[in-house]
Design an enzyme around this catalytic site. Sequence first.
Site, PDB file in Angstrom:
ATOM      1  N   HIS A   1       0.867  -1.195   0.000  1.00  0.00           N
ATOM      2  CA  HIS A   1       0.000   0.000   0.000  1.00  0.00           C
ATOM      3  C   HIS A   1       0.897   1.235   0.000  1.00  0.00           C
ATOM      4  O   HIS A   1       1.300   1.731   1.061  1.00  0.00           O
ATOM      5  CB  HIS A   1      -0.927  -0.005   1.224  1.00  0.00           C
ATOM      6  CG  HIS A   1      -1.973   1.057   1.194  1.00  0.00           C
ATOM      7  ND1 HIS A   1      -3.332   0.786   1.166  1.00  0.00           N
ATOM      8  CD2 HIS A   1      -1.881   2.416   1.169  1.00  0.00           C
ATOM      9  CE1 HIS A   1      -4.013   1.921   1.145  1.00  0.00           C
ATOM     10  NE2 HIS A   1      -3.153   2.936   1.150  1.00  0.00           N
TER      11      HIS A   1
ATOM     12  N   HIS B   1       1.327   4.905  -2.311  1.00  0.00           N
ATOM     13  CA  HIS B   1       0.881   5.761  -3.417  1.00  0.00           C
ATOM     14  C   HIS B   1       2.100   6.349  -4.104  1.00  0.00           C
ATOM     15  O   HIS B   1       2.914   7.015  -3.451  1.00  0.00           O
ATOM     16  CB  HIS B   1      -0.003   6.889  -2.884  1.00  0.00           C
ATOM     17  CG  HIS B   1      -1.265   6.400  -2.231  1.00  0.00           C
ATOM     18  ND1 HIS B   1      -2.468   6.331  -2.894  1.00  0.00           N
ATOM     19  CD2 HIS B   1      -1.504   5.914  -0.985  1.00  0.00           C
ATOM     20  CE1 HIS B   1      -3.396   5.837  -2.083  1.00  0.00           C
ATOM     21  NE2 HIS B   1      -2.835   5.577  -0.915  1.00  0.00           N
TER      22      HIS B   1
ATOM     23  N   HIS C   1      -9.675   1.656  -0.597  1.00  0.00           N
ATOM     24  CA  HIS C   1      -9.570   2.326   0.700  1.00  0.00           C
ATOM     25  C   HIS C   1     -10.940   2.319   1.370  1.00  0.00           C
ATOM     26  O   HIS C   1     -11.946   2.637   0.731  1.00  0.00           O
ATOM     27  CB  HIS C   1      -9.140   3.787   0.528  1.00  0.00           C
ATOM     28  CG  HIS C   1      -7.698   3.982   0.216  1.00  0.00           C
ATOM     29  ND1 HIS C   1      -7.115   3.503  -0.909  1.00  0.00           N
ATOM     30  CD2 HIS C   1      -6.714   4.622   0.905  1.00  0.00           C
ATOM     31  CE1 HIS C   1      -5.825   3.832  -0.908  1.00  0.00           C
ATOM     32  NE2 HIS C   1      -5.553   4.516   0.186  1.00  0.00           N
TER      33      HIS C   1
ATOM     34  N   GLU D   1     -10.731   4.232   6.910  1.00  0.00           N
ATOM     35  CA  GLU D   1      -9.576   5.060   7.284  1.00  0.00           C
ATOM     36  C   GLU D   1     -10.126   6.301   7.983  1.00  0.00           C
ATOM     37  O   GLU D   1     -10.053   6.392   9.207  1.00  0.00           O
ATOM     38  CB  GLU D   1      -8.754   5.442   6.047  1.00  0.00           C
ATOM     39  CG  GLU D   1      -7.553   6.341   6.372  1.00  0.00           C
ATOM     40  CD  GLU D   1      -6.875   6.943   5.131  1.00  0.00           C
ATOM     41  OE1 GLU D   1      -7.480   6.960   4.052  1.00  0.00           O
ATOM     42  OE2 GLU D   1      -5.730   7.431   5.286  1.00  0.00           O
TER      43      GLU D   1
ATOM     44  N   ASP E   1       1.877   4.030   3.026  1.00  0.00           N
ATOM     45  CA  ASP E   1       0.857   4.910   2.438  1.00  0.00           C
ATOM     46  C   ASP E   1       1.485   6.051   1.625  1.00  0.00           C
ATOM     47  O   ASP E   1       1.589   5.943   0.401  1.00  0.00           O
ATOM     48  CB  ASP E   1      -0.051   5.454   3.557  1.00  0.00           C
ATOM     49  CG  ASP E   1      -1.480   5.682   3.114  1.00  0.00           C
ATOM     50  OD1 ASP E   1      -1.821   5.327   1.976  1.00  0.00           O
ATOM     51  OD2 ASP E   1      -2.269   6.218   3.912  1.00  0.00           O
ATOM     52  N   ASP E   2       1.854   7.136   2.274  1.00  0.00           N
ATOM     53  CA  ASP E   2       2.445   8.311   1.607  1.00  0.00           C
ATOM     54  C   ASP E   2       3.611   8.789   2.478  1.00  0.00           C
ATOM     55  O   ASP E   2       3.481   9.787   3.212  1.00  0.00           O
ATOM     56  CB  ASP E   2       1.399   9.431   1.502  1.00  0.00           C
ATOM     57  CG  ASP E   2       0.115   8.977   0.828  1.00  0.00           C
ATOM     58  OD1 ASP E   2       0.073   8.940  -0.407  1.00  0.00           O
ATOM     59  OD2 ASP E   2      -0.835   8.630   1.566  1.00  0.00           O
TER      60      ASP E   2
HETATM   61  N1  HPA Z   1      -5.896   7.924   1.713  1.00  0.00           N
HETATM   62  C1  HPA Z   1      -6.800   8.029   0.749  1.00  0.00           C
HETATM   63  N2  HPA Z   1      -6.507   8.398  -0.478  1.00  0.00           N
HETATM   64  C2  HPA Z   1      -5.232   8.674  -0.756  1.00  0.00           C
HETATM   65  C3  HPA Z   1      -4.258   8.596   0.196  1.00  0.00           C
HETATM   66  C4  HPA Z   1      -4.600   8.195   1.507  1.00  0.00           C
HETATM   67  O1  HPA Z   1      -3.765   8.111   2.411  1.00  0.00           O
HETATM   68  N3  HPA Z   1      -3.105   8.942  -0.413  1.00  0.00           N
HETATM   69  C5  HPA Z   1      -3.391   9.215  -1.677  1.00  0.00           C
HETATM   70  N4  HPA Z   1      -4.686   9.055  -1.902  1.00  0.00           N
HETATM   71 ZN    ZN Z   2      -3.622   4.972   0.928  1.00  0.00          ZN
END
Ligand code: HPA
Ligand code: ZN
Length: 329
Positions: A13, A15, A193, A196, A274-275
Site C-alpha cells: 500500500h 501511493h 480504501h 480510514e 501509504d504516503d
Molecule cells: N488515503 C486516501 N486516499 C489517498 C491517500 C490516503 O492516504 N493517499 C493518496 N490518496
Molecule cells: Zn492509501
Amino acid sequence: MNDWRDIAKTEIHLHLEGAAPPDFIRQLASEKKIDMTGVFDADGNYQWVDFVDFLKTYERACEVLKTPEDFKRLVEAVLAESASHGVVYTELFLAPDFCGGGDLIAWKEYLAAMSEGAVAAKNASGIEARFIATCVRHMGADQAKITSKVAAETASGLLTGWGMGGDEAFGNAADFSYAFEQAAESGLGITSHAGEVCGPDSVRETLDSLPVSRIGHGVRAIDDPELVRMIVEKNIVLEVNPGSNISLSLFKDLKLHPISALRDAGVKITVSTDDPPYFHTDMTAEYTNLHQELGWEISDFNAINQTAMQAAFCDEITRSKILKKFEGA
Ligand code: HPA
Ligand code: ZN
C-alpha cells in the site's frame, strides 16, 4: 535486532505520487517554473492540516508531474528509496487521472514509461514492483468508469491491480461497482480504501458492494466486532498503515492503534507506509516502532510479509520466489 533497515520487507500500500520526495517535486517545479507556494512548510516538508487538506496538497504537488518521463523518473526514485529500506516487493498505487486524464493512448505511454522505470529499478536493486491503477473517489463514479476502462484494457505486465483512494466520505461505495466490476473482469486484483477516515459502515458497504480481496486501511472496523468477524470469514487482508493513521490523528499512538487487536481477532494484516514523506515515515521506521512499542520480533514480521505475498497481485512464480525470503523463524 537493533537495526530494522536491512531485513527484507514487502509493501502493498504505497501511493506513487504520495511517495514523491519533496526535493523531487521541488526540482520538477523549478524545471517547469510551477509555483508551489503553500505546498511545503518552512522545513521543506509537505504541509497539510487534516485529511482533506492533505488531499489538496497532494493534488497541488501532482501538478508538476506532467510527462511520461516525469513519471518514469518518479518510479525510479520511489523504488530506489523503498529498496534502501529493505523492501523486496512493492505495489504502487498510481492514478490514470494524473496520467492523461483517462485517455487510453496517453495512459499507454505513461504506463510504458513507468514500467521502464520499474525495470531500471529492478536492475539496480532487485526490487520487484507491481502497479495498482486507482480511481480518485472524490472525482466521482463516472470518472472512475473511464479510468477503470483504461486500466482494464491495459491489464498485463506490471499493471496487476485496481483500487480506489481519495476522499472516503464522498458518495457511496456502491456508486463505484460498475468501475470495480469492469476492472475485476479484466483479471486485475481488487482493493479499495475504506475504514480510514470513515467508520465501520464504510468498510461494510465496501465489502457488500465491491469485489475486493483486500481493504486499504480498514482499521476503523475495530469499532464493530461483527464486522471484524465478517472480515475474518471472508479472508479479507487489511493493508494497515500505522504511521499514516497516527500522523492523521486517527489514533494517538501505536499502543492505541487497533493493529494488535485486529491481529488477535484473526484478521490478516500487513504493514505499509501509504504516503511516507507526507506522514514522516518509512518502512524502517514502521518496523522499528512496532518492535519498540509493541514488541514485534522477526517472526511477527515474517508472518505479515507472508500474508502480504499471499495477497499480492502478482504471478505465482514471483509470489513463491518472494515468499521464500520469509520462511522460517
Ligand atoms: N488515503 C486516501 N486516499 C489517498 C491517500 C490516503 O492516504 N493517499 C493518496 N490518496
Ligand atoms: Zn492509501
